[in-house]
Design a protein around this motif. Structure first.
Motif, PDB file in Angstrom:
ATOM      1  N   ILE A   1       0.861  -1.184   0.000  1.00  0.00           N
ATOM      2  CA  ILE A   1       0.000   0.000   0.000  1.00  0.00           C
ATOM      3  C   ILE A   1       0.895   1.230   0.000  1.00  0.00           C
ATOM      4  O   ILE A   1       1.646   1.458   0.964  1.00  0.00           O
ATOM      5  CB  ILE A   1      -0.931   0.006   1.226  1.00  0.00           C
ATOM      6  CG1 ILE A   1      -1.775  -1.277   1.270  1.00  0.00           C
ATOM      7  CG2 ILE A   1      -1.831   1.241   1.205  1.00  0.00           C
ATOM      8  CD1 ILE A   1      -2.334  -1.570   2.636  1.00  0.00           C
ATOM      9  N   VAL A   2       0.844   2.001  -1.065  1.00  0.00           N
ATOM     10  CA  VAL A   2       1.675   3.191  -1.185  1.00  0.00           C
ATOM     11  C   VAL A   2       0.914   4.378  -0.599  1.00  0.00           C
ATOM     12  O   VAL A   2      -0.119   4.791  -1.126  1.00  0.00           O
ATOM     13  CB  VAL A   2       2.050   3.460  -2.655  1.00  0.00           C
ATOM     14  CG1 VAL A   2       2.957   4.690  -2.749  1.00  0.00           C
ATOM     15  CG2 VAL A   2       2.744   2.247  -3.264  1.00  0.00           C
ATOM     16  N   SER A   3       1.424   4.892   0.502  1.00  0.00           N
ATOM     17  CA  SER A   3       0.827   6.066   1.145  1.00  0.00           C
ATOM     18  C   SER A   3       1.483   7.303   0.542  1.00  0.00           C
ATOM     19  O   SER A   3       2.573   7.705   0.958  1.00  0.00           O
ATOM     20  CB  SER A   3       1.048   6.005   2.663  1.00  0.00           C
ATOM     21  OG  SER A   3       0.442   7.101   3.302  1.00  0.00           O
ATOM     22  N   THR A   4       0.840   7.884  -0.453  1.00  0.00           N
ATOM     23  CA  THR A   4       1.468   8.947  -1.228  1.00  0.00           C
ATOM     24  C   THR A   4       1.547  10.280  -0.489  1.00  0.00           C
ATOM     25  O   THR A   4       2.319  11.153  -0.877  1.00  0.00           O
ATOM     26  CB  THR A   4       0.720   9.156  -2.557  1.00  0.00           C
ATOM     27  OG1 THR A   4      -0.681   9.332  -2.286  1.00  0.00           O
ATOM     28  CG2 THR A   4       0.894   7.949  -3.471  1.00  0.00           C
TER      29      THR A   4
ATOM     30  N   LYS B   1      -4.878   8.192   3.488  1.00  0.00           N
ATOM     31  CA  LYS B   1      -5.603   7.113   2.846  1.00  0.00           C
ATOM     32  C   LYS B   1      -4.835   5.788   2.875  1.00  0.00           C
ATOM     33  O   LYS B   1      -5.414   4.726   3.104  1.00  0.00           O
ATOM     34  CB  LYS B   1      -5.949   7.496   1.407  1.00  0.00           C
ATOM     35  CG  LYS B   1      -6.968   8.635   1.304  1.00  0.00           C
ATOM     36  CD  LYS B   1      -7.245   9.025  -0.127  1.00  0.00           C
ATOM     37  CE  LYS B   1      -8.005   7.951  -0.881  1.00  0.00           C
ATOM     38  NZ  LYS B   1      -9.358   7.703  -0.343  1.00  0.00           N
ATOM     39  N   GLY B   2      -3.514   5.849   2.671  1.00  0.00           N
ATOM     40  CA  GLY B   2      -2.739   4.622   2.649  1.00  0.00           C
ATOM     41  C   GLY B   2      -2.781   3.886   3.977  1.00  0.00           C
ATOM     42  O   GLY B   2      -2.956   2.657   4.020  1.00  0.00           O
TER      43      GLY B   2
ATOM     44  N   VAL C   1       2.549  -0.949   4.376  1.00  0.00           N
ATOM     45  CA  VAL C   1       2.354   0.436   3.951  1.00  0.00           C
ATOM     46  C   VAL C   1       3.727   1.058   3.751  1.00  0.00           C
ATOM     47  O   VAL C   1       4.606   0.928   4.611  1.00  0.00           O
ATOM     48  CB  VAL C   1       1.557   1.240   4.994  1.00  0.00           C
ATOM     49  CG1 VAL C   1       1.391   2.690   4.543  1.00  0.00           C
ATOM     50  CG2 VAL C   1       0.202   0.597   5.258  1.00  0.00           C
TER      51      VAL C   1
ATOM     52  N   GLY D   1       5.916   4.668   2.317  1.00  0.00           N
ATOM     53  CA  GLY D   1       5.810   6.070   1.927  1.00  0.00           C
ATOM     54  C   GLY D   1       6.972   6.856   2.507  1.00  0.00           C
ATOM     55  O   GLY D   1       7.986   6.303   2.906  1.00  0.00           O
TER      56      GLY D   1
ATOM     57  N   LEU E   1      -2.194   2.299  -4.635  1.00  0.00           N
ATOM     58  CA  LEU E   1      -1.698   3.651  -4.425  1.00  0.00           C
ATOM     59  C   LEU E   1      -2.880   4.487  -3.946  1.00  0.00           C
ATOM     60  O   LEU E   1      -3.872   4.629  -4.669  1.00  0.00           O
ATOM     61  CB  LEU E   1      -1.109   4.252  -5.697  1.00  0.00           C
ATOM     62  CG  LEU E   1       0.172   3.583  -6.210  1.00  0.00           C
ATOM     63  CD1 LEU E   1      -0.167   2.602  -7.322  1.00  0.00           C
ATOM     64  CD2 LEU E   1       1.161   4.613  -6.717  1.00  0.00           C
ATOM     65  N   ALA E   2      -2.758   5.021  -2.732  1.00  0.00           N
ATOM     66  CA  ALA E   2      -3.910   5.655  -2.106  1.00  0.00           C
ATOM     67  C   ALA E   2      -3.602   7.077  -1.688  1.00  0.00           C
ATOM     68  O   ALA E   2      -2.683   7.313  -0.895  1.00  0.00           O
ATOM     69  CB  ALA E   2      -4.347   4.840  -0.880  1.00  0.00           C
TER      70      ALA E   2
ATOM     71  N   THR F   1      -6.679   8.050  -6.512  1.00  0.00           N
ATOM     72  CA  THR F   1      -6.056   9.362  -6.380  1.00  0.00           C
ATOM     73  C   THR F   1      -6.957  10.414  -7.016  1.00  0.00           C
ATOM     74  O   THR F   1      -7.654  10.120  -7.994  1.00  0.00           O
ATOM     75  CB  THR F   1      -4.665   9.359  -7.051  1.00  0.00           C
ATOM     76  OG1 THR F   1      -4.009  10.612  -6.793  1.00  0.00           O
ATOM     77  CG2 THR F   1      -4.763   9.162  -8.548  1.00  0.00           C
TER      78      THR F   1
ATOM     79  N   ASP G   1     -11.339   4.156   1.574  1.00  0.00           N
ATOM     80  CA  ASP G   1     -10.110   3.409   1.815  1.00  0.00           C
ATOM     81  C   ASP G   1     -10.419   1.983   2.271  1.00  0.00           C
ATOM     82  O   ASP G   1      -9.757   1.026   1.857  1.00  0.00           O
ATOM     83  CB  ASP G   1      -9.258   4.122   2.866  1.00  0.00           C
ATOM     84  CG  ASP G   1      -9.062   5.590   2.542  1.00  0.00           C
ATOM     85  OD1 ASP G   1      -8.894   5.920   1.354  1.00  0.00           O
ATOM     86  OD2 ASP G   1      -9.096   6.415   3.477  1.00  0.00           O
TER      87      ASP G   1
END
Length: 310
Positions: A4-7, A38-39, A55, A57, A135-136, A166, A254
């Motif tokens: 899970i990419v926490s942008t 969100k991630g 997660v 990021g 990607l969140a 996104t 999410d």
């Protein structure tokens, strides 16, 4: 493993006020700090569902150190790249008696080109063991939409299944070149990104079909209390349910994404994954804080979720 990419991670400050009135001084009755964005909400929901996850990021500054401590204290699995000169953002969730929570999101820190490149390399390295990637969230200032899209494509080559959630310019980039990607978006965001109103089910289904024609793997459009629409090459499914007296919708999208990942993580057919995703979103709406629902509450809601093929 689900990566899970926490942008754009954040520290959530949840503030209780009896009544929220513009232009007035308010005194909070309660304050709670938690790891947010969100991630991390997706990760929290994945943990509840028993999905192996990580997660990943960036963070920085005093608020970044606080975020790391909060993440560890909650037992969330996360890996961070730390940047100097960067201060992790904060989000302010105002809970009151006048309906759904009021949310104020800071934009996040501006990243340099070098920091963006280092973050991409860090995330791609974590994706080596991933079966699927989500990607969140929004991206911080300094991240170009084209570079975000390239990261999505690079992740898709490693993990095969990539779900993009996104808003704004990064969503516009993803729907312009969606080849091989799964897209999860709410109806308002999709209308804005496509520069035209999408007012009914036929409009939404038509828009999803156009994205499939461009090469997208899956389109899932959430519609709030009206449910969700999921479209892939094998067909389209409409999900609906009735939820009385929602507490807060923050984190429902999410939680939905975490449930939808069961399509890849447990090889569920799309209609069944959609049912789980909707039950997760509905369970979240019955809780005060994002993604704090229980597995038992999801299972109780599953029989109430109606999924029909269009």
């Amino acid at each position: 493993m689900l990566l899970i990419v926490s942008t754009n991670p954040t520290v959530d400050r949840t503030i209780d006020v009896p009544v929220l009135t513009p232009h007035r001084v308010h005194r909070s009755t309660k304050l709670q700090l938690s790891a947010g964005g969100k991630g991390l909400n997706v990760g929290r929901a994945a943990k509840t569902l028993g999905i192996p996850y990580l997660v990943a990021g960036f963070l920085g500054g005093a608020s970044g150190q606080l975020l790391d401590r909060l993440t560890q204290a909650e037992g969330l699995k996360a890996a961070w790249i730390e940047f100097e000169g960067v201060e992790t953002k904060m989000s302010h969730l105002l809970r009151h008696t006048q309906g759904d929570s009021t949310v104020i999101n800071e934009p996040g820190p501006a990243l340099t080109a070098d920091q963006c490149a280092r973050a991409d390399s860090f995330i791609l390295d974590k994706a080596q063991a991933a079966r699927a990637v989500i990607l969140a969230g929004s991206v911080p200032p300094g991240v170009k939409a084209a570079d975000y899209l390239q990261l999505c494509k690079n992740l898709q080559r490693r993990a095969h299944h990539v779900l993009v959630d996104t808003p704004g310019e990064t969503l516009k980039a993803a729907i312009t070149y969606p080849q091989g990607l799964a897209l999860k978006v709410n109806s308002e965001e999709l209308s804005e990104a496509m520069h035209r109103p999408l007012e009914g089910l036929d409009d939404l289904k038509g828009a999803a079909q156009k994205l499939l024609d461009r090469g997208a793997d899956l389109i899932c459009i959430t519609r709030g209390r009206e449910g969700a629409l999921a479209v892939e090459r094998n067909g389209a499914w409409l999900c609906s349910y009735e939820l009385a007296n929602p507490v807060s919708s923050v984190g429902s999208g999410d939680s939905f994404s975490a449930g939808l990942s069961l399509k890849w993580m447990r090889s569920l057919p799309l209609p069944e994954a959609l049912r789980w995703a909707s039950a997760c979103g509905a369970a979240n709406a019955q809780t005060e804080l994002p993604a704090r629902f229980s597995l038992e509450s999801v299972k109780k809601l599953l029989p109430l979720i109606k999924v029909e093929k269009l």
